[in-house]
Design a protein around this motif. Structure first.
Motif, PDB file in Angstrom:
ATOM      1  N   SER A  36      44.382  29.378  31.129  1.00  0.00           N
ATOM      2  CA  SER A  36      44.520  30.262  32.291  1.00  0.00           C
ATOM      3  C   SER A  36      43.755  31.573  32.093  1.00  0.00           C
ATOM      4  CB  SER A  36      46.005  30.548  32.562  1.00  0.00           C
ATOM      5  OG  SER A  36      46.607  31.149  31.426  1.00  0.00           O
ATOM      6  N   ASP A  37      42.938  31.626  31.042  1.00  0.00           N
ATOM      7  CA  ASP A  37      42.086  32.792  30.799  1.00  0.00           C
ATOM      8  C   ASP A  37      40.963  32.825  31.834  1.00  0.00           C
ATOM      9  OD1 ASP A  37      40.870  34.909  28.793  1.00  0.00           O
ATOM     10  OD2 ASP A  37      39.258  33.504  29.245  1.00  0.00           O
ATOM     11  N   ILE A  38      40.770  33.965  32.490  1.00  0.00           N
ATOM     12  CA  ILE A  38      39.828  34.019  33.605  1.00  0.00           C
ATOM     13  C   ILE A  38      38.397  33.678  33.175  1.00  0.00           C
ATOM     14  CG2 ILE A  38      39.458  36.526  33.378  1.00  0.00           C
ATOM     15  CD1 ILE A  38      39.170  36.581  36.484  1.00  0.00           C
ATOM     16  N   PHE A  39      38.005  34.073  31.977  1.00  0.00           N
ATOM     17  CA  PHE A  39      36.641  33.787  31.535  1.00  0.00           C
ATOM     18  C   PHE A  39      36.435  32.287  31.323  1.00  0.00           C
ATOM     19  CE2 PHE A  39      37.465  38.187  30.324  1.00  0.00           C
ATOM     20  CZ  PHE A  39      36.401  38.821  30.957  1.00  0.00           C
ATOM     21  N   GLN A  40      37.454  31.624  30.783  1.00  0.00           N
ATOM     22  CA  GLN A  40      37.354  30.179  30.592  1.00  0.00           C
ATOM     23  C   GLN A  40      37.387  29.434  31.924  1.00  0.00           C
ATOM     24  OE1 GLN A  40      39.293  28.228  27.298  1.00  0.00           O
ATOM     25  NE2 GLN A  40      39.786  30.191  26.327  1.00  0.00           N
ATOM     26  N   LEU A  71      40.309  44.212  33.900  1.00  0.00           N
ATOM     27  CA  LEU A  71      39.903  42.823  33.681  1.00  0.00           C
ATOM     28  C   LEU A  71      38.807  42.421  34.669  1.00  0.00           C
ATOM     29  CD1 LEU A  71      40.280  40.137  32.222  1.00  0.00           C
ATOM     30  CD2 LEU A  71      42.183  39.625  33.772  1.00  0.00           C
ATOM     31  N   ILE A  72      38.965  42.793  35.928  1.00  0.00           N
ATOM     32  CA  ILE A  72      37.962  42.458  36.940  1.00  0.00           C
ATOM     33  C   ILE A  72      36.636  43.143  36.636  1.00  0.00           C
ATOM     34  CG2 ILE A  72      37.353  42.760  39.383  1.00  0.00           C
ATOM     35  CD1 ILE A  72      40.335  42.206  40.018  1.00  0.00           C
ATOM     36  N   ASP A  74      35.539  43.873  33.687  1.00  0.00           N
ATOM     37  CA  ASP A  74      34.958  43.099  32.581  1.00  0.00           C
ATOM     38  C   ASP A  74      34.268  41.837  33.098  1.00  0.00           C
ATOM     39  OD1 ASP A  74      35.827  44.947  30.751  1.00  0.00           O
ATOM     40  OD2 ASP A  74      37.571  43.775  30.080  1.00  0.00           O
ATOM     41  N   VAL A  75      34.897  41.180  34.062  1.00  0.00           N
ATOM     42  CA  VAL A  75      34.315  39.967  34.648  1.00  0.00           C
ATOM     43  C   VAL A  75      32.990  40.284  35.346  1.00  0.00           C
ATOM     44  CG1 VAL A  75      34.621  38.228  36.465  1.00  0.00           C
ATOM     45  CG2 VAL A  75      36.505  38.735  34.900  1.00  0.00           C
ATOM     46  N   LEU A  76      32.990  41.350  36.142  1.00  0.00           N
ATOM     47  CA  LEU A  76      31.777  41.734  36.868  1.00  0.00           C
ATOM     48  C   LEU A  76      30.638  42.049  35.903  1.00  0.00           C
ATOM     49  CD1 LEU A  76      33.380  44.095  39.559  1.00  0.00           C
ATOM     50  CD2 LEU A  76      32.662  41.743  39.881  1.00  0.00           C
ATOM     51  N   THR A  77      30.977  42.652  34.778  1.00  0.00           N
ATOM     52  CA  THR A  77      29.965  42.999  33.778  1.00  0.00           C
ATOM     53  C   THR A  77      29.471  41.764  33.039  1.00  0.00           C
ATOM     54  OG1 THR A  77      31.047  45.142  33.487  1.00  0.00           O
ATOM     55  CG2 THR A  77      29.499  44.461  31.771  1.00  0.00           C
ATOM     56  N   ARG A  78      30.386  40.845  32.748  1.00  0.00           N
ATOM     57  CA  ARG A  78      30.040  39.631  31.978  1.00  0.00           C
ATOM     58  C   ARG A  78      29.170  38.673  32.797  1.00  0.00           C
ATOM     59  NH1 ARG A  78      33.248  36.406  28.148  1.00  0.00           N
ATOM     60  NH2 ARG A  78      34.461  38.305  27.775  1.00  0.00           N
ATOM     61  N   PHE A  84      30.918  38.586  43.324  1.00  0.00           N
ATOM     62  CA  PHE A  84      32.371  38.381  43.371  1.00  0.00           C
ATOM     63  C   PHE A  84      32.953  39.054  44.609  1.00  0.00           C
ATOM     64  CE2 PHE A  84      31.360  37.767  38.924  1.00  0.00           C
ATOM     65  CZ  PHE A  84      32.155  36.688  38.568  1.00  0.00           C
ATOM     66  N   TRP A  85      33.670  38.264  45.406  1.00  0.00           N
ATOM     67  CA  TRP A  85      34.441  38.810  46.521  1.00  0.00           C
ATOM     68  C   TRP A  85      35.814  39.161  45.959  1.00  0.00           C
ATOM     69  CZ3 TRP A  85      33.578  34.665  50.944  1.00  0.00           C
ATOM     70  CH2 TRP A  85      32.207  34.596  51.243  1.00  0.00           C
ATOM     71  N   ILE A  86      36.214  40.423  46.087  1.00  0.00           N
ATOM     72  CA  ILE A  86      37.448  40.884  45.461  1.00  0.00           C
ATOM     73  C   ILE A  86      38.466  41.301  46.514  1.00  0.00           C
ATOM     74  CG2 ILE A  86      38.463  42.448  43.761  1.00  0.00           C
ATOM     75  CD1 ILE A  86      36.301  40.745  42.520  1.00  0.00           C
TER      76      ILE A  86
END
Length: 235
Positions: A36-40, A71-72, A74-78, A84-86
């Motif tokens: 359930s990890d968002i990156f995975q 966390l979001i 981090d996702v946008l940067t990765r 990404f629609w947030i």
């Protein structure tokens, strides 16, 4: 038809959304992704298809129980190559403007009342509106549903009781929106099960769809996404 994967965040993990009963959502554990990890979860989606757009719902922010801002970010940067629609619920324009450039705010009707919708004008149409429904009921500011001057070009029709239900999309409602407002681009959300649902939506005039369960259960496959998106499958 463009498929946009959906990620629902709650208490730091990706959860399985089902019919809008947010208090009962459980962490994702599916054929596609056991974690359930968002990156995975994002990597698992990208293993299915090279998606260029994702939808993230911050359920804590929407329900006023904290947020996943760090966390979001981090996702946008990765994943700078992905848009990404947030959806973070009620968002003041200044707050949304501070996000990195690969994002677009989603403003959900359920988070706005008639006395606050004037703030939507500050976005100058640079957002995606989500018109939210629970059963037949429109959620949030009635004016958002009756006054198209608030509408940007892209509008999600979110039918919450069909999310994760395996009941199919609300084709009747989506078809009616396309018929009434041919100058807008409507996005289906809730209940999409398979390629056939996507074909029916496309015929009705819907060319984008938010999908989660059908990707996790693999009832929409990589080659079908390629086919319905109109791209050739490389040999």
């Amino acid at each position: 038809m463009k498929i946009i994967p959906v990620i629902d965040l709650k208490d730091g993990v990706v959860v399985h959304a089902k019919q809008g009963h947010r208090e009962h959502y459980q962490p994702i554990n599916t054929d596609l992704c056991k974690s359930s990890d968002i990156f995975q979860v994002i990597e698992a989606f990208l293993g299915v298809y090279e998606f260029d757009t994702f939808y993230i719902a911050d359920l804590n922010a929407i329900t006023h129980q904290g947020s996943h801002n760090h966390l979001i970010t981090d996702v946008l940067t990765r994943f700078p190559q992905i848009t990404f629609w947030i959806d973070k619920g009620y968002q003041k324009y200044d707050e949304a403007a501070q996000l990195p450039g690969n994002t677009l705010p989603v403003l959900g009707s359920e988070s706005y009342q008639n006395e606050t919708i004037s703030e939507i004008k500050a976005y100058k149409n640079n957002f995606i509106l989500s018109l939210d429904y629970s059963k037949a009921n429109a959620l949030g500011a009635p004016s958002l549903f009756s006054d198209p001057t608030f509408w940007p070009e892209n509008i999600i029709i979110m039918t919450l009781e069909r999310v994760g239900s395996n009941h199919g999309p609300d084709l009747e409602k989506l078809t009616e929106f396309c018929r009434q407002y041919p100058d807008k681009k409507f996005i289906a959300a809730g209940g999409i099960r398979n390629k056939q649902d996507c074909v029916l939506l496309s015929k009705a005039g819907i060319h984008q769809a938010l999908v989660a369960s059908a990707l996790h259960s693999r009832t929409i496959k990589s080659e079908e996404i390629t086919e319905i998106s109109g791209k050739k499958i490389p040999h």
